[in-house]
Design a protein around this motif. Structure first.
Motif, PDB file in Angstrom:
ATOM      1  N   PHE A  10       0.813  -1.226   0.000  1.00 25.57           N
ATOM      2  CA  PHE A  10       0.000   0.000   0.000  1.00 25.57           C
ATOM      3  C   PHE A  10       0.846   1.276   0.000  1.00 25.57           C
ATOM      4  O   PHE A  10       0.410   2.325   0.461  1.00 25.57           O
ATOM      5  N   LYS A  11       2.070   1.172  -0.497  1.00 22.83           N
ATOM      6  CA  LYS A  11       2.957   2.336  -0.576  1.00 22.83           C
ATOM      7  C   LYS A  11       3.634   2.357  -1.932  1.00 22.83           C
ATOM      8  O   LYS A  11       3.602   1.368  -2.678  1.00 22.83           O
ATOM      9  N   LYS A  12       4.266   3.485  -2.241  1.00 25.64           N
ATOM     10  CA  LYS A  12       5.078   3.595  -3.449  1.00 25.64           C
ATOM     11  C   LYS A  12       6.517   3.897  -3.050  1.00 25.64           C
ATOM     12  O   LYS A  12       6.759   4.746  -2.192  1.00 25.64           O
ATOM     13  N   PHE A  13       7.444   3.186  -3.675  1.00 23.51           N
ATOM     14  CA  PHE A  13       8.858   3.321  -3.326  1.00 23.51           C
ATOM     15  C   PHE A  13       9.670   3.731  -4.548  1.00 23.51           C
ATOM     16  O   PHE A  13       9.608   3.064  -5.582  1.00 23.51           O
ATOM     17  N   PRO A  14      10.441   4.829  -4.444  1.00 19.90           N
ATOM     18  CA  PRO A  14      11.306   5.208  -5.560  1.00 19.90           C
ATOM     19  C   PRO A  14      12.421   4.180  -5.757  1.00 19.90           C
ATOM     20  O   PRO A  14      13.046   3.733  -4.796  1.00 19.90           O
ATOM     21  N   TYR A  15      12.632   3.811  -7.002  1.00 21.75           N
ATOM     22  CA  TYR A  15      13.717   2.898  -7.375  1.00 21.75           C
ATOM     23  C   TYR A  15      14.414   3.524  -8.577  1.00 21.75           C
ATOM     24  O   TYR A  15      13.837   3.623  -9.656  1.00 21.75           O
ATOM     25  N   GLU A  16      15.647   3.986  -8.369  1.00 20.44           N
ATOM     26  CA  GLU A  16      16.388   4.653  -9.438  1.00 20.44           C
ATOM     27  C   GLU A  16      17.490   3.757  -9.972  1.00 20.44           C
ATOM     28  O   GLU A  16      18.214   3.132  -9.200  1.00 20.44           O
ATOM     29  N   ILE A  17      17.619   3.706 -11.290  1.00 18.98           N
ATOM     30  CA  ILE A  17      18.713   2.973 -11.930  1.00 18.98           C
ATOM     31  C   ILE A  17      19.608   3.997 -12.616  1.00 18.98           C
ATOM     32  O   ILE A  17      19.164   4.737 -13.502  1.00 18.98           O
ATOM     33  N   ILE A  18      20.864   4.045 -12.188  1.00 20.79           N
ATOM     34  CA  ILE A  18      21.814   5.006 -12.744  1.00 20.79           C
ATOM     35  C   ILE A  18      23.079   4.280 -13.202  1.00 20.79           C
ATOM     36  O   ILE A  18      23.281   3.116 -12.892  1.00 20.79           O
ATOM     37  N   ASN A  19      23.894   4.984 -13.963  1.00 19.32           N
ATOM     38  CA  ASN A  19      25.210   4.467 -14.363  1.00 19.32           C
ATOM     39  C   ASN A  19      26.204   5.581 -14.062  1.00 19.32           C
ATOM     40  O   ASN A  19      26.519   6.409 -14.905  1.00 19.32           O
ATOM     41  N   ASN A  20      26.676   5.594 -12.810  1.00 18.99           N
ATOM     42  CA  ASN A  20      27.429   6.739 -12.294  1.00 18.99           C
ATOM     43  C   ASN A  20      28.816   6.311 -11.844  1.00 18.99           C
ATOM     44  O   ASN A  20      28.952   5.358 -11.075  1.00 18.99           O
ATOM     45  N   SER A  21      29.829   7.002 -12.310  1.00 14.04           N
ATOM     46  CA  SER A  21      31.210   6.660 -11.916  1.00 14.04           C
ATOM     47  C   SER A  21      31.743   7.562 -10.807  1.00 14.04           C
ATOM     48  O   SER A  21      32.864   7.395 -10.335  1.00 14.04           O
ATOM     49  N   ASN A  22      30.945   8.542 -10.389  1.00 14.88           N
ATOM     50  CA  ASN A  22      31.369   9.447  -9.311  1.00 14.88           C
ATOM     51  C   ASN A  22      31.178   8.783  -7.941  1.00 14.88           C
ATOM     52  O   ASN A  22      30.582   7.711  -7.834  1.00 14.88           O
ATOM     53  N   CYS A  23      31.637   9.436  -6.910  1.00 13.40           N
ATOM     54  CA  CYS A  23      31.516   8.879  -5.558  1.00 13.40           C
ATOM     55  C   CYS A  23      30.048   8.696  -5.184  1.00 13.40           C
ATOM     56  O   CYS A  23      29.254   9.639  -5.244  1.00 13.40           O
ATOM     57  N   ILE A  24      29.698   7.475  -4.800  1.00 16.23           N
ATOM     58  CA  ILE A  24      28.306   7.165  -4.497  1.00 16.23           C
ATOM     59  C   ILE A  24      27.801   7.924  -3.267  1.00 16.23           C
ATOM     60  O   ILE A  24      26.620   8.263  -3.182  1.00 16.23           O
ATOM     61  N   LEU A  25      28.678   8.231  -2.312  1.00 16.64           N
ATOM     62  CA  LEU A  25      28.242   8.942  -1.101  1.00 16.64           C
ATOM     63  C   LEU A  25      27.709  10.326  -1.439  1.00 16.64           C
ATOM     64  O   LEU A  25      26.641  10.732  -0.963  1.00 16.64           O
ATOM     65  N   SER A  26      28.438  11.062  -2.267  1.00 18.44           N
ATOM     66  CA  SER A  26      27.988  12.414  -2.625  1.00 18.44           C
ATOM     67  C   SER A  26      26.708  12.347  -3.441  1.00 18.44           C
ATOM     68  O   SER A  26      25.826  13.200  -3.307  1.00 18.44           O
ATOM     69  N   TYR A  27      26.595  11.317  -4.301  1.00 14.05           N
ATOM     70  CA  TYR A  27      25.366  11.177  -5.101  1.00 14.05           C
ATOM     71  C   TYR A  27      24.165  10.934  -4.188  1.00 14.05           C
ATOM     72  O   TYR A  27      23.100  11.517  -4.384  1.00 14.05           O
ATOM     73  N   ILE A  28      24.322  10.066  -3.186  1.00 16.43           N
ATOM     74  CA  ILE A  28      23.220   9.770  -2.266  1.00 16.43           C
ATOM     75  C   ILE A  28      22.752  11.042  -1.548  1.00 16.43           C
ATOM     76  O   ILE A  28      21.552  11.319  -1.458  1.00 16.43           O
ATOM     77  N   LEU A  29      23.708  11.801  -1.033  1.00  9.11           N
ATOM     78  CA  LEU A  29      23.358  13.020  -0.301  1.00  9.11           C
ATOM     79  C   LEU A  29      22.622  14.005  -1.194  1.00  9.11           C
ATOM     80  O   LEU A  29      21.582  14.556  -0.805  1.00  9.11           O
ATOM     81  N   ASP A  30      23.166  14.241  -2.391  1.00 11.35           N
ATOM     82  CA  ASP A  30      22.534  15.194  -3.312  1.00 11.35           C
ATOM     83  C   ASP A  30      21.158  14.695  -3.761  1.00 11.35           C
ATOM     84  O   ASP A  30      20.189  15.459  -3.815  1.00 11.35           O
ATOM     85  N   ASN A  31      21.074  13.413  -4.080  1.00 10.54           N
ATOM     86  CA  ASN A  31      19.848  12.843  -4.616  1.00 10.54           C
ATOM     87  C   ASN A  31      18.731  12.792  -3.579  1.00 10.54           C
ATOM     88  O   ASN A  31      17.558  12.983  -3.905  1.00 10.54           O
ATOM     89  N   CYS A  32      19.094  12.524  -2.333  1.00  6.58           N
ATOM     90  CA  CYS A  32      18.084  12.362  -1.269  1.00  6.58           C
ATOM     91  C   CYS A  32      17.905  13.612  -0.423  1.00  6.58           C
ATOM     92  O   CYS A  32      17.075  13.632   0.501  1.00  6.58           O
TER      93      CYS A  32
END
Length: 377
Positions: A10-32
């Motif tokens: 009964f919920k909706k969950f975002p699921y993103e598929i990316i192809n990113n070579s940059n640092c995943i930590l910075s991407y998570i912070l910016d994206n979320c």
């Protein structure tokens, strides 16, 4: 990039598929939209050393990053690793609204989600799967677990993530065996609900082997959409969702029965499930009196695994069993311990046709044994 909204429980969950070579930590912070102070990272040790430790972002911010490193091998999916995470959460005085971010394969995702579901009775959870198996299977659906007394996923909870970020860039350095064997899970959902996905898989071994990015994005998105639809009405895995166990009762038993040393499994989860799917198809064929439809599927998938360089048979003598029957008996005895069993015994999922499966609550031992023997040489 692909942005999906998966709907279940009964919920909706975002699921993103990316192809990113940059640092995943910075991407998570910016994206979320998060700050480092909002986050507690649980990371696979190998992933950390390959992708994070040498990044500019980590070097600048390492004193601010709250991080617990856990080995991603399944023998570390236990209370010891869980307690280590709890101690790190406690040491850093992490509150209930902390965002636990699990970066790794299925082991890290399962144990990270277990920690998130139990720390102060539940924190925010973000999955960042780094293996194909975790991307298409364990990072969605709300199952968390640790292993106990050699029983796989025997202690766990149901707990949903807030978001999944799937970066296929991680697959570039994933060991070939782990990458290729994960396609057993896509084969499973394709057999259950999508003949077109099955044909796409078996007809494109080259794209699979070369890790074609567009092909992978399509396969991952179709697989998670099928899974989310199957669990939408049965989040607690009491009925409809149980068909996702197709091949797994055989597969888990194969994993724990076939050892390369006393405490080391020969087959990883994907390889065990792949062989389990072949056994489950044989079981379906036996129920329907060796129907041509099932025999054709067995041949198709057996050839597919062979093309990928995966085992489609277990060689009993290779593992020091006296004969095929001894190994089959060992696998059967471990099936009796399966977590999906009922009071009456083993439950097996069998295929009925191209898009339908069902549960057999009282399978006959002779049919199970014949199914096991069909994948042993």
């Amino acid at each position: 990039m692909k942005k999906l909204k998966l709907k279940y429980n009964f919920k909706k969950f975002p699921y993103e598929i990316i192809n990113n070579s940059n640092c995943i930590l910075s991407y998570i912070l910016d994206n979320c939209g998060l700050n480092l102070s909002d986050c507690f990272f649980i990371c696979d040790k190998i992933v950390f050393h390959k992708y994070i430790i040498n990044s500019k972002f980590y070097k600048i911010n390492k004193d601010k990053i709250i991080l617990s490193l856990v080995p991603g091998k399944k023998d570390h999916k236990n209370f010891k690793s869980l307690i280590k995470i709890y101690k790190a959460l406690d040491k850093n005085n992490c509150p209930r609204d902390i965002n636990i971010i699990a970066i790794g394969g299925g082991v890290i995702g399962d144990i990270g989600a277990f920690a998130a579901s139990t720390w102060y009775r539940g924190t925010n959870l973000i999955h960042v799967p780094t293996s194909l198996m975790a991307m298409i299977d364990s990072s969605i659906g709300g199952k968390t677990a640790i292993n106990f007394q050699k029983k796989i996923n025997s202690i766990g909870t149901f707990y949903d993530q807030n978001k999944t970020i799937c970066n296929i860039g991680f697959l570039k350095t994933l060991p070939n065996e782990d990458y290729l064997s994960a396609f057993s899970e896509t084969i499973k959902v394709a057999l259950l609900k999508s003949p077109s996905l099955l044909n796409k898989l078996v007809n494109n071994p080259k794209k699979i082997k070369t890790k074609d990015p567009m092909f992978l994005m399509e396969i991952i998105s179709k697989s998670v959409i099928i899974k989310s639809k199957l669990i939408n009405d049965d989040w607690r895995d009491l009925n409809k969702r149980m068909i996702l166990n197709f091949g797994h009762t055989f597969g888990h038993a194969i994993e724990v029965s076939v050892l390369k040393s006393k405490n080391s499994h020969y087959y990883n989860h994907g390889m065990g499930v792949g062989l389990g799917i072949l056994a489950a198809l044989k079981y379906s064929s036996i129920l329907f009196e060796k129907n041509y439809f099932f025999e054709k599927k067995i041949k198709m998938i057996s050839n597919f695994f062979k093309t990928l360089g995966l085992d489609n048979k277990i060689i009993s003598k290779k593992f020091k069993f006296h004969n095929k029957i001894d190994l089959a008996n060992k696998i059967y005895s471990n099936m009796l311990k399966d977590k999906k069993r009922s009071f009456s015994g083993i439950r097996l999922i069998y295929l009925k046709n191209n898009k339908n499966a069902a549960i057999d609550n009282k399978p006959l031992k002779k049919d199970i044994m014949n199914s096991i023997l069909s994948i042993i040489d």
